[in-house]
Design a protein around this motif. Structure first.
Motif, PDB file in Angstrom:
ATOM      1  N   GLN A   1      27.130  -1.165 -18.058  1.00 36.76           N
ATOM      2  CA  GLN A   1      25.725  -0.762 -18.202  1.00 36.76           C
ATOM      3  C   GLN A   1      24.760  -1.908 -17.918  1.00 36.76           C
ATOM      4  O   GLN A   1      23.571  -1.692 -17.757  1.00 36.76           O
ATOM      5  CB  GLN A   1      25.474  -0.231 -19.614  1.00 36.76           C
ATOM      6  CG  GLN A   1      26.215   1.029 -19.923  1.00 36.76           C
ATOM      7  CD  GLN A   1      26.142   1.379 -21.399  1.00 36.76           C
ATOM      8  OE1 GLN A   1      25.194   1.017 -22.092  1.00 36.76           O
ATOM      9  NE2 GLN A   1      27.147   2.063 -21.884  1.00 36.76           N
TER      10      GLN A   1
ATOM     11  N   ALA B   1      32.534  -0.585 -21.012  1.00 41.61           N
ATOM     12  CA  ALA B   1      31.418   0.337 -20.811  1.00 41.61           C
ATOM     13  C   ALA B   1      30.084  -0.381 -20.974  1.00 41.61           C
ATOM     14  O   ALA B   1      29.147  -0.164 -20.201  1.00 41.61           O
ATOM     15  CB  ALA B   1      31.520   1.514 -21.783  1.00 41.61           C
TER      16      ALA B   1
ATOM     17  N   VAL C   1      35.250  -0.038 -24.861  1.00 40.62           N
ATOM     18  CA  VAL C   1      33.817   0.035 -25.190  1.00 40.62           C
ATOM     19  C   VAL C   1      33.101  -1.187 -24.616  1.00 40.62           C
ATOM     20  O   VAL C   1      31.994  -1.072 -24.086  1.00 40.62           O
ATOM     21  CB  VAL C   1      33.597   0.162 -26.715  1.00 40.62           C
ATOM     22  CG1 VAL C   1      32.123   0.061 -27.060  1.00 40.62           C
ATOM     23  CG2 VAL C   1      34.177   1.474 -27.221  1.00 40.62           C
TER      24      VAL C   1
ATOM     25  N   PHE D   1      35.321   7.308 -18.981  1.00 33.03           N
ATOM     26  CA  PHE D   1      34.580   6.840 -20.153  1.00 33.03           C
ATOM     27  C   PHE D   1      33.610   5.725 -19.756  1.00 33.03           C
ATOM     28  O   PHE D   1      32.440   5.727 -20.158  1.00 33.03           O
ATOM     29  CB  PHE D   1      35.546   6.341 -21.236  1.00 33.03           C
ATOM     30  CG  PHE D   1      34.890   5.656 -22.388  1.00 33.03           C
ATOM     31  CD1 PHE D   1      34.194   6.384 -23.338  1.00 33.03           C
ATOM     32  CD2 PHE D   1      34.952   4.279 -22.527  1.00 33.03           C
ATOM     33  CE1 PHE D   1      33.574   5.755 -24.416  1.00 33.03           C
ATOM     34  CE2 PHE D   1      34.339   3.636 -23.591  1.00 33.03           C
ATOM     35  CZ  PHE D   1      33.648   4.378 -24.532  1.00 33.03           C
ATOM     36  N   VAL D   2      34.081   4.784 -18.958  1.00 31.17           N
ATOM     37  CA  VAL D   2      33.241   3.653 -18.539  1.00 31.17           C
ATOM     38  C   VAL D   2      32.147   4.122 -17.575  1.00 31.17           C
ATOM     39  O   VAL D   2      30.967   3.829 -17.776  1.00 31.17           O
ATOM     40  CB  VAL D   2      34.098   2.531 -17.905  1.00 31.17           C
ATOM     41  CG1 VAL D   2      33.214   1.432 -17.321  1.00 31.17           C
ATOM     42  CG2 VAL D   2      35.062   1.952 -18.940  1.00 31.17           C
TER      43      VAL D   2
ATOM     44  N   ASP E   1      30.877   7.093 -17.072  1.00 27.69           N
ATOM     45  CA  ASP E   1      29.925   8.027 -17.690  1.00 27.69           C
ATOM     46  C   ASP E   1      29.096   7.395 -18.808  1.00 27.69           C
ATOM     47  O   ASP E   1      28.234   8.056 -19.378  1.00 27.69           O
ATOM     48  CB  ASP E   1      30.658   9.254 -18.240  1.00 27.69           C
ATOM     49  CG  ASP E   1      31.284  10.088 -17.142  1.00 27.69           C
ATOM     50  OD1 ASP E   1      30.880   9.931 -15.975  1.00 27.69           O
ATOM     51  OD2 ASP E   1      32.199  10.883 -17.448  1.00 27.69           O
ATOM     52  N   SER E   2      29.355   6.130 -19.118  1.00 28.03           N
ATOM     53  CA  SER E   2      28.640   5.477 -20.219  1.00 28.03           C
ATOM     54  C   SER E   2      27.196   5.113 -19.877  1.00 28.03           C
ATOM     55  O   SER E   2      26.394   4.866 -20.770  1.00 28.03           O
ATOM     56  CB  SER E   2      29.379   4.210 -20.653  1.00 28.03           C
ATOM     57  OG  SER E   2      29.247   3.184 -19.663  1.00 28.03           O
TER      58      SER E   2
END
Length: 169
Positions: free
Chosen positions: A156, A152, A149, A58-59, A61-62
Protein backbone atom coordinates in the motif's frame (compact mmCIF):
# COMPACT_ATOMS: atom_id res chain seq x y z
CA UNK A 1 13.20 7.53 5.81
CA UNK A 2 13.59 7.72 9.58
CA UNK A 3 13.19 4.64 11.74
CA UNK A 4 12.10 5.34 15.28
CA UNK A 5 11.75 2.80 18.08
CA UNK A 6 9.38 3.32 20.99
CA UNK A 7 10.62 1.43 24.04
CA UNK A 8 9.03 1.14 27.46
CA UNK A 9 7.82 -1.31 30.08
CA UNK A 10 4.65 -3.37 29.63
CA UNK A 11 1.52 -1.34 30.27
CA UNK A 12 3.20 2.03 29.78
CA UNK A 13 0.98 3.01 26.81
CA UNK A 14 3.12 2.23 23.77
CA UNK A 15 0.26 0.52 21.91
CA UNK A 16 -2.19 3.22 22.93
CA UNK A 17 0.14 5.91 21.60
CA UNK A 18 0.56 4.08 18.29
CA UNK A 19 -3.23 3.68 17.96
CA UNK A 20 -3.66 7.41 18.58
CA UNK A 21 -1.06 8.23 15.93
CA UNK A 22 -2.80 5.83 13.52
CA UNK A 23 -6.12 7.55 14.18
CA UNK A 24 -7.67 4.40 15.64
CA UNK A 25 -8.14 5.75 19.15
CA UNK A 26 -9.16 9.14 20.48
CA UNK A 27 -7.46 10.94 23.34
CA UNK A 28 -9.14 12.05 26.55
CA UNK A 29 -7.48 15.44 26.67
CA UNK A 30 -5.21 17.56 24.51
CA UNK A 31 -4.84 17.73 20.77
CA UNK A 32 -3.34 15.56 18.04
CA UNK A 33 -2.37 17.23 14.79
CA UNK A 34 -1.66 15.15 11.71
CA UNK A 35 -0.33 16.38 8.38
CA UNK A 36 -2.95 16.35 5.64
CA UNK A 37 -2.86 13.49 3.20
CA UNK A 38 -0.44 11.37 5.21
CA UNK A 39 -1.24 7.69 4.79
CA UNK A 40 -0.58 5.63 7.89
CA UNK A 41 -0.09 1.86 7.85
CA UNK A 42 -0.80 0.00 11.09
CA UNK A 43 0.44 -3.48 12.01
CA UNK A 44 -1.14 -4.51 15.32
CA UNK A 45 0.57 -6.99 17.62
CA UNK A 46 -2.37 -9.41 17.51
CA UNK A 47 -4.04 -10.49 14.30
CA UNK A 48 -7.30 -12.28 13.62
CA UNK A 49 -6.91 -13.38 10.00
CA UNK A 50 -9.08 -16.10 8.54
CA UNK A 51 -8.69 -18.08 5.36
CA UNK A 52 -10.84 -18.08 2.27
CA UNK A 53 -8.49 -16.20 -0.05
CA UNK A 54 -5.02 -16.70 -1.39
CA UNK A 55 -1.98 -14.95 0.00
CA UNK A 56 -1.41 -13.03 -3.24
CA UNK A 57 -5.02 -11.86 -3.53
CA UNK A 58 -4.93 -10.75 0.12
CA UNK A 59 -1.97 -8.47 -0.64
CA UNK A 60 -3.24 -7.17 -4.00
CA UNK A 61 -6.75 -6.51 -2.68
CA UNK A 62 -5.42 -4.69 0.40
CA UNK A 63 -5.12 -1.37 -1.44
CA UNK A 64 -8.00 0.83 -0.25
CA UNK A 65 -10.63 1.25 -2.94
CA UNK A 66 -9.45 -1.66 -5.10
CA UNK A 67 -12.27 -4.08 -4.22
CA UNK A 68 -14.92 -1.35 -4.53
CA UNK A 69 -13.57 -0.36 -7.94
CA UNK A 70 -13.73 -3.94 -9.17
CA UNK A 71 -17.32 -4.28 -7.91
CA UNK A 72 -18.38 -0.94 -9.44
CA UNK A 73 -16.83 -1.86 -12.78
CA UNK A 74 -18.53 -5.27 -12.88
CA UNK A 75 -21.89 -3.69 -12.02
CA UNK A 76 -21.51 -0.93 -14.62
CA UNK A 77 -20.50 -3.42 -17.32
CA UNK A 78 -23.49 -5.63 -16.46
CA UNK A 79 -25.81 -2.62 -16.66
CA UNK A 80 -24.25 -1.60 -19.95
CA UNK A 81 -24.97 -5.07 -21.35
CA UNK A 82 -28.53 -4.88 -20.05
CA UNK A 83 -29.17 -1.54 -21.76
CA UNK A 84 -27.72 -2.99 -24.95
CA UNK A 85 -28.73 -1.52 -28.25
CA UNK A 86 -32.18 -0.34 -27.16
CA UNK A 87 -32.68 2.93 -29.11
CA UNK A 88 -35.04 4.22 -26.43
CA UNK A 89 -32.19 4.08 -23.88
CA UNK A 90 -29.54 5.76 -26.05
CA UNK A 91 -28.79 8.58 -23.56
CA UNK A 92 -28.51 6.08 -20.71
CA UNK A 93 -26.19 3.97 -22.85
CA UNK A 94 -23.89 6.94 -23.47
CA UNK A 95 -23.76 7.78 -19.73
CA UNK A 96 -23.01 4.16 -18.84
CA UNK A 97 -20.30 3.91 -21.48
CA UNK A 98 -18.63 7.02 -20.05
CA UNK A 99 -18.87 5.55 -16.54
CA UNK A 100 -17.31 2.25 -17.66
CA UNK A 101 -14.50 4.13 -19.42
CA UNK A 102 -13.83 6.17 -16.28
CA UNK A 103 -13.75 3.03 -14.12
CA UNK A 104 -11.36 1.34 -16.58
CA UNK A 105 -9.09 4.38 -16.31
CA UNK A 106 -9.08 4.07 -12.53
CA UNK A 107 -8.33 0.36 -12.83
CA UNK A 108 -5.36 1.11 -15.10
CA UNK A 109 -4.09 3.50 -12.40
CA UNK A 110 -4.32 0.72 -9.79
CA UNK A 111 -2.63 -1.78 -12.11
CA UNK A 112 0.14 0.70 -12.89
CA UNK A 113 0.92 1.68 -9.32
CA UNK A 114 -0.10 -1.52 -7.50
CA UNK A 115 0.81 -4.36 -9.86
CA UNK A 116 0.60 -8.05 -9.07
CA UNK A 117 4.30 -8.29 -9.92
CA UNK A 118 5.12 -5.75 -7.20
CA UNK A 119 3.05 -7.72 -4.68
CA UNK A 120 4.91 -10.91 -5.62
CA UNK A 121 8.25 -9.13 -5.22
CA UNK A 122 7.31 -7.94 -1.74
CA UNK A 123 6.15 -11.43 -0.74
CA UNK A 124 9.39 -12.93 -2.04
CA UNK A 125 11.39 -10.32 -0.13
CA UNK A 126 9.63 -11.29 3.10
CA UNK A 127 10.60 -14.93 2.66
CA UNK A 128 7.50 -16.41 1.05
CA UNK A 129 8.12 -19.04 -1.62
CA UNK A 130 6.53 -18.52 -5.01
CA UNK A 131 4.44 -21.64 -4.32
CA UNK A 132 2.99 -19.85 -1.24
CA UNK A 133 1.36 -17.12 -3.36
CA UNK A 134 -1.58 -19.38 -4.25
CA UNK A 135 -2.01 -20.90 -0.78
CA UNK A 136 -5.00 -20.07 1.38
CA UNK A 137 -4.20 -17.47 4.02
CA UNK A 138 -5.69 -19.70 6.72
CA UNK A 139 -2.98 -22.31 6.16
CA UNK A 140 -0.20 -20.08 7.50
CA UNK A 141 1.04 -19.89 11.08
CA UNK A 142 0.70 -16.73 13.17
CA UNK A 143 4.17 -15.50 12.24
CA UNK A 144 3.60 -16.00 8.52
CA UNK A 145 0.20 -14.29 8.78
CA UNK A 146 1.99 -11.36 10.42
CA UNK A 147 4.36 -11.26 7.42
CA UNK A 148 1.36 -11.41 5.06
CA UNK A 149 -0.17 -8.34 6.73
CA UNK A 150 3.22 -6.61 6.61
CA UNK A 151 3.43 -7.42 2.89
CA UNK A 152 -0.02 -5.90 2.37
CA UNK A 153 1.01 -2.76 4.24
CA UNK A 154 4.25 -2.41 2.27
CA UNK A 155 2.29 -2.92 -0.96
CA UNK A 156 0.00 0.00 0.00
CA UNK A 157 3.06 2.27 0.35
CA UNK A 158 2.02 4.25 3.43
CA UNK A 159 3.90 7.41 4.35
CA UNK A 160 4.21 6.23 7.95
CA UNK A 161 4.32 2.57 8.98
CA UNK A 162 3.54 1.76 12.62
CA UNK A 163 4.57 -1.70 13.81
CA UNK A 164 3.33 -2.79 17.25
CA UNK A 165 5.53 -5.60 18.62
CA UNK A 166 6.41 -6.83 15.10
CA UNK A 167 8.70 -9.61 16.33
CA UNK A 168 6.16 -11.30 18.66
CA UNK A 169 5.56 -14.20 16.30
Amino acid sequence: HDRIGLVGPNGSGKTTLLKIIAGLQEIDDGKVTRARGVRVGWLPQDLALTGGRTLLSFVVDSVPGRAELDRDLAAAEAELTEVGDDPARHDELIDLAERVAELHEQQVHFDRFFSTHEAQTILDGLGFATSDHGRDLGEFSGGWKMRAVLAALLFQRPDVLLLDEPTNH
